[in-house]
Scaffold this motif. Structure first.
Motif, short mmCIF file in Angstrom:
data_model
loop_
_atom_site.label_atom_id
_atom_site.label_comp_id
_atom_site.label_asym_id
_atom_site.label_seq_id
_atom_site.Cartn_x
_atom_site.Cartn_y
_atom_site.Cartn_z
N VAL A 65 10.33 -11.13 -0.41
CA VAL A 65 9.88 -12.33 -1.13
C VAL A 65 10.03 -13.55 -0.23
O VAL A 65 9.13 -14.40 -0.14
N ALA A 66 11.16 -13.64 0.46
CA ALA A 66 11.42 -14.78 1.34
C ALA A 66 10.43 -14.84 2.49
O ALA A 66 9.96 -15.93 2.87
N ILE A 67 10.08 -13.69 3.06
CA ILE A 67 9.13 -13.64 4.17
C ILE A 67 7.76 -14.13 3.73
O ILE A 67 7.10 -14.91 4.42
N VAL A 68 7.30 -13.67 2.57
CA VAL A 68 6.00 -14.10 2.07
C VAL A 68 6.00 -15.60 1.77
O VAL A 68 5.03 -16.31 2.08
N LEU A 69 7.08 -16.10 1.16
CA LEU A 69 7.17 -17.54 0.88
C LEU A 69 7.19 -18.35 2.18
O LEU A 69 6.59 -19.43 2.26
N ASN A 70 7.86 -17.83 3.20
CA ASN A 70 7.89 -18.52 4.49
C ASN A 70 6.51 -18.54 5.15
O ASN A 70 6.15 -19.51 5.81
N MET A 71 5.74 -17.46 4.95
CA MET A 71 4.37 -17.44 5.48
C MET A 71 3.51 -18.49 4.79
O MET A 71 2.67 -19.13 5.42
N LEU A 75 3.05 -2.41 -1.79
CA LEU A 75 2.60 -3.38 -0.80
C LEU A 75 2.80 -2.89 0.63
O LEU A 75 1.93 -3.07 1.48
N ILE A 76 3.93 -2.26 0.90
CA ILE A 76 4.25 -1.86 2.27
C ILE A 76 3.91 -0.40 2.52
O ILE A 76 3.06 -0.07 3.35
N ALA A 77 4.57 0.49 1.78
CA ALA A 77 4.46 1.92 2.09
C ALA A 77 3.08 2.48 1.77
O ALA A 77 2.52 3.24 2.56
N LYS A 82 -4.28 -11.70 8.09
CA LYS A 82 -5.09 -12.14 9.23
C LYS A 82 -6.47 -11.51 9.19
O LYS A 82 -7.48 -12.15 9.48
N LEU A 83 -6.53 -10.21 8.82
CA LEU A 83 -7.82 -9.55 8.73
C LEU A 83 -8.70 -10.19 7.67
O LEU A 83 -9.92 -10.32 7.84
N PHE A 84 -8.08 -10.61 6.56
CA PHE A 84 -8.84 -11.29 5.52
C PHE A 84 -9.37 -12.63 6.00
O PHE A 84 -10.51 -12.99 5.73
N THR A 85 -8.53 -13.37 6.71
CA THR A 85 -8.97 -14.69 7.18
C THR A 85 -10.04 -14.55 8.26
O THR A 85 -10.96 -15.38 8.35
N GLN A 86 -9.96 -13.51 9.07
CA GLN A 86 -10.96 -13.31 10.12
C GLN A 86 -12.33 -12.96 9.55
O GLN A 86 -13.35 -13.32 10.12
N THR A 87 -12.35 -12.25 8.44
CA THR A 87 -13.62 -11.80 7.88
C THR A 87 -14.16 -12.72 6.79
O THR A 87 -15.38 -12.83 6.61
N LEU A 88 -13.28 -13.38 6.04
CA LEU A 88 -13.72 -14.21 4.92
C LEU A 88 -13.44 -15.70 5.13
O LEU A 88 -14.00 -16.53 4.41
N ALA A 126 5.37 -6.73 8.61
CA ALA A 126 4.27 -7.10 9.48
C ALA A 126 2.94 -6.71 8.86
O ALA A 126 1.89 -7.28 9.18
N MET A 127 2.98 -5.73 7.92
CA MET A 127 1.77 -5.32 7.20
C MET A 127 1.16 -6.50 6.46
O MET A 127 -0.06 -6.69 6.44
N VAL A 128 1.99 -7.33 5.84
CA VAL A 128 1.50 -8.48 5.08
C VAL A 128 0.78 -9.46 6.00
O VAL A 128 -0.33 -9.92 5.71
N GLU A 129 1.40 -9.77 7.13
CA GLU A 129 0.80 -10.70 8.09
C GLU A 129 -0.50 -10.15 8.65
O GLU A 129 -1.51 -10.87 8.77
N THR A 130 -0.53 -8.84 8.99
CA THR A 130 -1.73 -8.24 9.56
C THR A 130 -2.88 -8.24 8.56
O THR A 130 -4.01 -8.61 8.90
#
Length: 438
Positions: free
Chosen positions: A114-120, A31-33, A294-300, A287-291
């Motif tokens: 996991v906590a960061i994704v759940l918080n998002m 997911l990240i690297a 956002k790109l998905f929401t901007q396009t779809l 921050a990769m997850v958030e970025t």
């Protein structure tokens, strides 16, 4: 003892350890690297990621075979090796144990992820509270969870994260970031520009099966029953035939596992290359997850964020879930070899595994709450992984050339692939350790 299945369809019925391994492999690294590597290098190193996933599986097969022909778990196998012992345990066990402090930080970082994704997804609760909830639920799910519940839980998460990640990749084709055939073919050209050599080495090191998962695989092959089905090695042709049959099942299990984590790793790499590389965006860590969301929401549209976050959650949580189950077994076994607990009889083993299934999620959660730097924690664990892979390679060589019964000797093709894998891993691991020391 049980006669091995003879047809491909019958062998599929006995798969399982690979499900657990796939769930463990596809975590923060993918997911990240892997996404970050795609963002940095673009499509040109895509082939490196694919080769990395394919070449390392040979070492996994050696640990799986050792489980079948000995019926002995990893730490007990290490304690039987020739060489110096400190106290009751072989030096290799002490080396493994010395690396586990950094590995504790690594899984603590995954709890944070996991906590960061759940918080998002659900911001009404803070990240720290989500970390505690995730750790508690994991302990409840794994405690007294013997082989079957772990296998079933892993399979469910594999299906969920594979489907959601592949859907994300398919939806990408309906956006301005759609991947063209020219881009994809450039990633399969086996070229390696000097400017991305370091990135390519990094890609090889972090993708595919790692040293931890290879050592875990032995335990799941034993719990699945492969060793018991083959029976004790009595040196007879009948035993050799049974063992060869169950090794074929194990091969199929490992190959199916490899296909799953290769697909998901490739999907994450392509997402990073397509969405971020052209724009020069390489966000750090989670921050990769958030970025990406956002790109998905901007396009779809806003609805696409839910799909991406579901995939991100199950990718990360699958690692946390299987790590709890795997760590409780390998640490229980190691503590048994050190003479700290009784791990030989079934009742004691279940009790130790149950206690550790609670202890590790609590420790990981506390480490995250104290340090609050999940990406750094994961990277520190990656240092230990580079060293651990060298230990795993050395043990695999002993398993293959000293302990493997002559009646189970593999084909020349297998031997060629084994040496190709061994040399590739040796070069990359030495390079990684050298870079760290530099």
């Amino acid at each position: 003892m049980l006669a091995p299945p003879q047809t491909l369809f019958q062998r599929f019925r006995y798969l399982g350890p690979g499900f657990i391994l796939s769930a463990a492999i596809v975590g923060s690294g993918e997911l990240i690297a892997t996404t970050a590597l795609g963002a940095k290098a673009g499509f040109v190193t895509f082939w490196v990621v694919l080769v990395s996933c394919l070449v390392k599986v040979i070492l996994q097969l050696e640990f799986g075979k050792n489980a079948i022909y000995t019926g002995v778990p990893t730490m007990q196998s290490l304690n039987r090796l020739d060489g110096k012992k400190w106290g009751k345990a072989h030096w290799s066990i002490w080396l493994w144990l010395s690396l586990q402090g950094l590995k504790l930080l690594q899984v603590g970082g995954i709890v944070g992820g996991v906590a960061i994704v759940l918080n998002m997804a659900f911001p009404f609760l803070g990240t720290n509270l989500w970390a505690a909830i995730a750790a508690f639920i994991t302990a409840v799910l794994v405690y007294r969870g013997f082989y079957k519940p772990v296998e079933q839980g892993s399979l469910i998460m594999i299906i969920l994260f594979t489907v959601t990640v592949l859907i994300s990749l398919i939806l990408l084709q309906f956006t301005p970031y759609a991947i063209s055939w020219e881009q994809l073919s450039s990633g399969l050209s086996f070229s390696l520009p000097p400017a991305v050599t370091g990135v390519a080495i990094g890609a090889f090191g972090i993708t595919g099966v790692g040293g931890d998962e290879i050592m875990f695989y032995n335990y799941w092959c034993i719990e699945k029953g492969y060793a018991a089905y083959a029976g004790p090695n009595d040196g007879t042709p009948e035993w050799a035939d049974r063992a060869k049959g169950w090794i074929k099942v194990m091969y199929l299990d490992a190959v199916c596992s490899m296909i799953v984590y290769t697909l998901v790793t490739a999907a994450f790499y392509l997402l990073g290359a397509a969405l971020l590389h052209e724009h020069g965006e390489v966000p750090e860590g989670y921050a990769m997850v958030e970025t990406l969301s956002k790109l998905f929401t901007q396009t779809l549209g806003p609805w696409a964020k839910a799909i991406f976050l579901v995939g991100a959650f199950f990718v990360l949580y699958s690692t946390l879930f299987t790590a709890t189950a795997s760590w409780s077994r390998i640490f229980g076994d190691a503590f048994g070899q050190l003479g700290w607990v009784k791990f030989d009889d079934e009742a004691s083993r279940k009790r130790v595994i149950g206690m550790l299934s609670w202890a590790f999620p609590i420790i990981w959660c506390v480490l995250f709450l104290l340090i609050q730097m999940p990406v750094t924690m994961i990277l520190l664990g990656g240092i230990a992984t580079s060293i651990l892979l060298l230990l795993v390679l050395w043990v695999a060589l002993i398993f293959r050339f000293r302990e493997l019964p002559a009646s189970l000797s593999p084909t020349p093709t297998y031997n060629f692939l084994f040496w190709l894998s061994a040399l590739s891993i040796l070069m990359v691991s030495v390079y990684g350790v050298w870079q760290i020391l530099k």
